[in-house]
Design a protein around this motif. Structure first.
Motif, PDB file in Angstrom:
ATOM      1  N   LYS A  25       0.823  -1.216   0.000  1.00  0.00           N
ATOM      2  CA  LYS A  25       0.000   0.000   0.000  1.00  0.00           C
ATOM      3  C   LYS A  25       0.852   1.258   0.000  1.00  0.00           C
ATOM      4  O   LYS A  25       0.501   2.260  -0.636  1.00  0.00           O
ATOM      5  N   SER A  26       1.974   1.227   0.698  1.00  0.00           N
ATOM      6  CA  SER A  26       2.858   2.395   0.780  1.00  0.00           C
ATOM      7  C   SER A  26       3.342   2.795  -0.610  1.00  0.00           C
ATOM      8  O   SER A  26       3.223   3.959  -1.015  1.00  0.00           O
ATOM      9  N   GLU A  27       3.888   1.827  -1.333  1.00  0.00           N
ATOM     10  CA  GLU A  27       4.460   2.114  -2.649  1.00  0.00           C
ATOM     11  C   GLU A  27       3.380   2.356  -3.699  1.00  0.00           C
ATOM     12  O   GLU A  27       3.567   3.159  -4.617  1.00  0.00           O
ATOM     13  N   PHE A  28       2.246   1.688  -3.545  1.00  0.00           N
ATOM     14  CA  PHE A  28       1.147   1.887  -4.489  1.00  0.00           C
ATOM     15  C   PHE A  28       0.596   3.308  -4.387  1.00  0.00           C
ATOM     16  O   PHE A  28       0.368   3.972  -5.405  1.00  0.00           O
ATOM     17  N   LEU A  29       0.416   3.799  -3.166  1.00  0.00           N
ATOM     18  CA  LEU A  29      -0.175   5.123  -2.980  1.00  0.00           C
ATOM     19  C   LEU A  29       0.736   6.253  -3.438  1.00  0.00           C
ATOM     20  O   LEU A  29       0.251   7.285  -3.917  1.00  0.00           O
ATOM     21  N   ILE A  30       2.041   6.085  -3.302  1.00  0.00           N
ATOM     22  CA  ILE A  30       2.941   7.166  -3.740  1.00  0.00           C
ATOM     23  C   ILE A  30       3.480   6.933  -5.148  1.00  0.00           C
ATOM     24  O   ILE A  30       4.318   7.695  -5.637  1.00  0.00           O
ATOM     25  N   GLY A  31       2.991   5.888  -5.796  1.00  0.00           N
ATOM     26  CA  GLY A  31       3.401   5.630  -7.177  1.00  0.00           C
ATOM     27  C   GLY A  31       4.814   5.134  -7.311  1.00  0.00           C
ATOM     28  O   GLY A  31       5.443   5.335  -8.361  1.00  0.00           O
ATOM     29  N   TYR A  32       5.317   4.464  -6.272  1.00  0.00           N
ATOM     30  CA  TYR A  32       6.698   3.987  -6.335  1.00  0.00           C
ATOM     31  C   TYR A  32       6.738   2.611  -6.997  1.00  0.00           C
ATOM     32  O   TYR A  32       6.958   1.576  -6.350  1.00  0.00           O
TER      33      TYR A  32
END
Length: 260
Positions: free
Chosen positions: A144-151
């Motif tokens: 979720k962390s990387e998905f939300l910031i587009g990483y």
């Protein structure tokens, strides 16, 4: 940082979470008339967690693709991926993508960042090749962390049929990994997409995952404003603004192509 908030994020019912993801995996295979799951296994924590989950309920229906670029990928991570395979006993293929990258490089102008993202897209091509030939669903490793910031790379590691851990923040993925028995050295190592040599996620983003998760959790789970997030997390406003802007500017990665 607000340590109580971090504890709140970490302290989840990982027994229930595991069961929910396992049922999701089984149902997706059944509903899509697929023969199983295919995933990219790098030796990092996200792909390791998904591999462990798949091995629990779809052991004989999981294919792990280990796809280092031996020019830049840490040998240690490939070795860790192979140790996971040996421990879990699932089917795998080991493919060095360096010859493919080198062939592309003969015809394109040099750009390190673009070439790094090309590596991710080459891996996605290989995953979908085998998914197509064996009727498998591609499991993406975005949390979720990387998905939300587009990483993630659009049409690269962002390409998948299912995202088993996309509802979990990075520090929750770490706790789930401990629950599943993932080796501690994988859990504590610095996350890296390995798109170029010595590529470390937190160094590229410029923010630690504990801060990223605290900010995102406050905004999306607690529904706080940016200003209230600064107060709640005890993180500097410029850092909160940066993460929120990464979310806003990466929206195109999380939706299908724009239409008139």
């Amino acid at each position: 940082m607000n340590e109580k908030l971090l504890d709140q994020i970490r302290n989840q019912d990982y027994i229930t979470i595991t069961k929910k993801i396992e049922e999701f995996l089984k149902n997706q295979v059944k509903e899509n008339n697929a023969n199983g799951i295919i995933l990219g296994l790098s030796g990092g924590i996200d792909s390791a967690v998904i591999t462990y989950l798949c091995s629990r309920v779809l052991k004989d229906k999981t294919l792990a693709m280990i796809m280092p670029d031996t020019k830049i990928s840490p040998k240690k991570e490939t070795e860790e991926a192979l140790k996971i395979i040996e421990k879990l006993g699932i089917e795998y293929k080991l493919l060095d993508i360096n010859p493919i990258v080198s062939e592309y490089s003969k015809y394109i102008e040099p750009n390190e960042r673009a070439l790094g993202n090309l590596r991710a897209r080459i891996r996605a091509n290989l995953l979908y090749y085998y998914a197509n030939s064996k009727n498998l669903l591609v499991a993406g490793s975005s949390d979720k962390s990387e998905f939300l910031i587009g990483y993630f790379t659009k049409f690269g590691d962002g390409s998948a049929d299912i995202f088993p851990i996309v509802s979990l923040y990075k520090i929750q993925v770490r706790e789930l990994a401990r629950f599943l028995g993932v080796p501690e050295n994988i859990i504590i190592q610095k996350s890296s997409p390995n798109l170029w040599k010595d590529h470390i996620a937190e160094e590229e983003i410029g923010v630690q995952y504990e801060e990223i998760d605290s900010i995102l959790y406050s905004i999306f789970e607690k529904k706080l404003s940016v200003e209230d997030t600064v107060k709640t997390t005890c993180i500097e406003k410029n850092t909160v603004d940066k993460i929120y802007q990464l979310y806003k500017t990466s929206e195109h990665k999380r939706i299908t192509a724009a239409r008139p």
